[in-house]
Design a protein around this motif. Structure first.
Motif, PDB file in Angstrom:
ATOM      1  N   VAL A  77       1.156   1.470   2.185  1.00  0.00           N
ATOM      2  CA  VAL A  77       1.448   1.527   0.749  1.00  0.00           C
ATOM      3  C   VAL A  77       0.417   2.350   0.002  1.00  0.00           C
ATOM      4  CG1 VAL A  77       1.772   0.168  -1.358  1.00  0.00           C
ATOM      5  CG2 VAL A  77       2.523  -0.760   0.832  1.00  0.00           C
ATOM      6  N   VAL A  78       0.914   3.321  -0.763  1.00  0.00           N
ATOM      7  CA  VAL A  78       0.045   4.083  -1.657  1.00  0.00           C
ATOM      8  C   VAL A  78       0.307   3.566  -3.073  1.00  0.00           C
ATOM      9  CG1 VAL A  78      -0.505   6.353  -2.600  1.00  0.00           C
ATOM     10  CG2 VAL A  78       0.045   6.111  -0.167  1.00  0.00           C
ATOM     11  N   MET A  79      -0.704   2.884  -3.592  1.00  0.00           N
ATOM     12  CA  MET A  79      -0.566   2.345  -4.952  1.00  0.00           C
ATOM     13  C   MET A  79      -0.955   3.452  -5.931  1.00  0.00           C
ATOM     14  SD  MET A  79      -2.545  -1.271  -4.338  1.00  0.00           S
ATOM     15  CE  MET A  79      -2.507  -1.643  -6.080  1.00  0.00           C
ATOM     16  N   ALA A  80       0.013   3.910  -6.719  1.00  0.00           N
ATOM     17  CA  ALA A  80      -0.242   4.986  -7.684  1.00  0.00           C
ATOM     18  C   ALA A  80      -0.466   4.342  -9.046  1.00  0.00           C
ATOM     19  CB  ALA A  80       0.948   5.929  -7.724  1.00  0.00           C
ATOM     20  N   VAL A  81      -1.725   4.333  -9.481  1.00  0.00           N
ATOM     21  CA  VAL A  81      -2.076   3.554 -10.677  1.00  0.00           C
ATOM     22  C   VAL A  81      -2.950   4.367 -11.632  1.00  0.00           C
ATOM     23  CG1 VAL A  81      -1.999   1.394  -9.360  1.00  0.00           C
ATOM     24  CG2 VAL A  81      -4.166   2.586  -9.620  1.00  0.00           C
ATOM     25  N   ARG A  82      -2.875   4.020 -12.907  1.00  0.00           N
ATOM     26  CA  ARG A  82      -3.754   4.740 -13.844  1.00  0.00           C
ATOM     27  C   ARG A  82      -5.091   4.018 -13.993  1.00  0.00           C
ATOM     28  NH1 ARG A  82      -0.982   3.818 -19.781  1.00  0.00           N
ATOM     29  NH2 ARG A  82      -0.536   1.609 -19.516  1.00  0.00           N
ATOM     30  N   ASN A  83      -5.082   2.722 -13.689  1.00  0.00           N
ATOM     31  CA  ASN A  83      -6.318   1.952 -13.792  1.00  0.00           C
ATOM     32  C   ASN A  83      -6.824   1.645 -12.371  1.00  0.00           C
ATOM     33  OD1 ASN A  83      -8.222  -0.108 -13.996  1.00  0.00           O
ATOM     34  ND2 ASN A  83      -7.329  -0.869 -15.898  1.00  0.00           N
ATOM     35  N   LEU A  84      -7.773   2.446 -11.917  1.00  0.00           N
ATOM     36  CA  LEU A  84      -8.227   2.326 -10.524  1.00  0.00           C
ATOM     37  C   LEU A  84      -8.878   0.990 -10.231  1.00  0.00           C
ATOM     38  CD1 LEU A  84      -9.621   5.930  -9.914  1.00  0.00           C
ATOM     39  CD2 LEU A  84      -7.607   4.884  -8.860  1.00  0.00           C
ATOM     40  N   SER A  85      -9.548   0.416 -11.260  1.00  0.00           N
ATOM     41  CA  SER A  85     -10.226  -0.847 -10.997  1.00  0.00           C
ATOM     42  C   SER A  85      -9.211  -1.999 -10.852  1.00  0.00           C
ATOM     43  CB  SER A  85     -11.286  -1.056 -12.080  1.00  0.00           C
ATOM     44  OG  SER A  85     -11.155  -2.249 -12.694  1.00  0.00           O
ATOM     45  N   SER A  86      -8.157  -2.004 -11.675  1.00  0.00           N
ATOM     46  CA  SER A  86      -7.100  -3.027 -11.467  1.00  0.00           C
ATOM     47  C   SER A  86      -6.423  -2.800 -10.125  1.00  0.00           C
ATOM     48  CB  SER A  86      -6.009  -2.942 -12.538  1.00  0.00           C
ATOM     49  OG  SER A  86      -6.550  -2.986 -13.798  1.00  0.00           O
ATOM     50  N   GLY A  87      -6.230  -1.534  -9.775  1.00  0.00           N
ATOM     51  CA  GLY A  87      -5.602  -1.215  -8.491  1.00  0.00           C
ATOM     52  C   GLY A  87      -6.437  -1.740  -7.338  1.00  0.00           C
ATOM     53  N   LEU A 119      12.030  -7.671   8.598  1.00  0.00           N
ATOM     54  CA  LEU A 119      12.005  -6.204   8.622  1.00  0.00           C
ATOM     55  C   LEU A 119      10.646  -5.712   9.100  1.00  0.00           C
ATOM     56  CD1 LEU A 119      13.788  -5.172   5.288  1.00  0.00           C
ATOM     57  CD2 LEU A 119      14.742  -5.340   7.585  1.00  0.00           C
ATOM     58  N   ASP A 120      10.679  -4.656   9.908  1.00  0.00           N
ATOM     59  CA  ASP A 120       9.426  -4.059  10.370  1.00  0.00           C
ATOM     60  C   ASP A 120       9.282  -2.680   9.724  1.00  0.00           C
ATOM     61  OD1 ASP A 120       7.236  -3.079  11.655  1.00  0.00           O
ATOM     62  OD2 ASP A 120       8.174  -2.956  13.639  1.00  0.00           O
ATOM     63  N   GLY A 121       8.309  -2.571   8.846  1.00  0.00           N
ATOM     64  CA  GLY A 121       8.112  -1.314   8.120  1.00  0.00           C
ATOM     65  C   GLY A 121       7.032  -0.441   8.719  1.00  0.00           C
ATOM     66  N   SER A 122       6.564  -0.780   9.920  1.00  0.00           N
ATOM     67  CA  SER A 122       5.484   0.040  10.496  1.00  0.00           C
ATOM     68  C   SER A 122       5.958   1.479  10.671  1.00  0.00           C
ATOM     69  CB  SER A 122       5.045  -0.443  11.865  1.00  0.00           C
ATOM     70  OG  SER A 122       5.373  -1.760  12.061  1.00  0.00           O
ATOM     71  N   GLY A 123       5.059   2.384  10.376  1.00  0.00           N
ATOM     72  CA  GLY A 123       5.401   3.803  10.503  1.00  0.00           C
ATOM     73  C   GLY A 123       5.949   4.391   9.214  1.00  0.00           C
ATOM     74  N   LEU A 124       6.261   3.525   8.260  1.00  0.00           N
ATOM     75  CA  LEU A 124       6.778   4.022   6.974  1.00  0.00           C
ATOM     76  C   LEU A 124       5.650   4.100   5.949  1.00  0.00           C
ATOM     77  CD1 LEU A 124      10.036   1.853   6.609  1.00  0.00           C
ATOM     78  CD2 LEU A 124       9.826   4.173   7.540  1.00  0.00           C
ATOM     79  N   THR A 125       5.787   5.043   5.036  1.00  0.00           N
ATOM     80  CA  THR A 125       4.844   5.127   3.922  1.00  0.00           C
ATOM     81  C   THR A 125       5.625   5.017   2.616  1.00  0.00           C
ATOM     82  OG1 THR A 125       3.410   6.613   5.169  1.00  0.00           O
ATOM     83  CG2 THR A 125       3.080   6.559   2.795  1.00  0.00           C
ATOM     84  N   ALA A 126       5.080   4.233   1.700  1.00  0.00           N
ATOM     85  CA  ALA A 126       5.716   4.065   0.386  1.00  0.00           C
ATOM     86  C   ALA A 126       4.713   4.359  -0.721  1.00  0.00           C
ATOM     87  CB  ALA A 126       6.222   2.636   0.225  1.00  0.00           C
ATOM     88  N   ILE A 127       5.179   5.049  -1.757  1.00  0.00           N
ATOM     89  CA  ILE A 127       4.391   5.179  -2.985  1.00  0.00           C
ATOM     90  C   ILE A 127       5.004   4.202  -3.983  1.00  0.00           C
ATOM     91  CG2 ILE A 127       3.866   6.671  -4.961  1.00  0.00           C
ATOM     92  CD1 ILE A 127       3.915   9.076  -3.080  1.00  0.00           C
ATOM     93  N   VAL A 128       4.157   3.373  -4.582  1.00  0.00           N
ATOM     94  CA  VAL A 128       4.634   2.453  -5.618  1.00  0.00           C
ATOM     95  C   VAL A 128       3.870   2.775  -6.905  1.00  0.00           C
ATOM     96  CG1 VAL A 128       4.986   0.043  -6.293  1.00  0.00           C
ATOM     97  CG2 VAL A 128       4.993   0.663  -3.865  1.00  0.00           C
TER      98      VAL A 128
END
Ligand SMILES: NC(=O)c1ccc[n+]([C@@H]2O[C@H](COP(=O)([O-])OP(=O)(O)OC[C@H]3O[C@@H](n4cnc5c(N)ncnc54)[C@H](OP(=O)(O)O)[C@@H]3O)[C@@H](O)[C@H]2O)c1
Length: 146
Positions: free
Chosen positions: A56-66, A25-34
């Motif tokens: 990928v936008v990693m939505a996290v509460r702990n920025l350092s783990s992210g 699969l080619d996901g170029s051009g797509l944006t995902a929030i996880v």
């Protein structure tokens, strides 16, 4: 063991990996929030989406783990597009702030993976006065999604 390896109509089984399922699969051009991409299933989801070219936008509460997870993804996929943004699902204010910051980046939103969750937590209220597990796993995702 048979149950885990038996393939369904999709051609995959319970034991199929994210890499196997997305192969080719080619996901170029797509944006995902996880959400909850700082560990566990969320981190693996972020890694494999990035591997397939998704921003990928990693939505996290702990920025350092992210940041640590982002680093390991970039080590494996140097061309990966990965952002780490703060999101605390126990707070409606945090969700609104996240949504507003995400919108200001003018990125499309093609995939939203509401992965973050907690289980069997002792009784506690979220910052908005909702039982913590219900708030985190269910209620607040409506706010984030809509
Ligand atoms: N693993 C399983 O067998 C299984 C089975 C059924 C359902 N699930 C569900 O699948 C999802 C992922 O599971 P997992 O095993 O990967 O769990 P995990 O390793 O505990 O990861 C949960 C993620 O959710 C994040 N999170 C928790 N509360 C949050 C909050 N208030 N705001 C923002 N992020 C928050 C955690 O962030 P922190 O790192 O900051 O804590 C963590 O990144 C969960 O929703 C879980 O309920 C898992």
């Amino acid at each position: 063991m048979w149950l885990f390896s038996r393939k369904g109509a999709s051609g995959f089984s319970w034991s199929s990996t994210a890499e196997e399922v997305t192969e080719g699969l080619d996901g170029s051009g797509l944006t995902a929030i996880v959400t909850g991409a700082s560990s566990g299933i969320g981190a693996e989801t972020a890694r494999v989406l990035a591997l397939r070219g998704v921003h990928v936008v990693m939505a996290v509460r702990n920025l350092s783990s992210g940041a640590t997870v982002k680093e390991s993804i970039l080590k494996e996929v140097p061309s990966a597009k990965v952002d780490v943004m703060e999101l605390d699902l126990t707070s409606m204010e945090s969700v609104k702030k996240f949504a507003s910051e995400f919108k200001s980046r003018s990125l499309p939103l093609n995939i939203l993976i509401n992965n973050a969750g907690v289980m069997a937590t002792p009784f506690e209220l979220s910052k908005d006065g909702i039982e913590l597990q219900f708030a985190t796993n269910h209620a607040i995702f409506f706010l984030l999604t809509f």
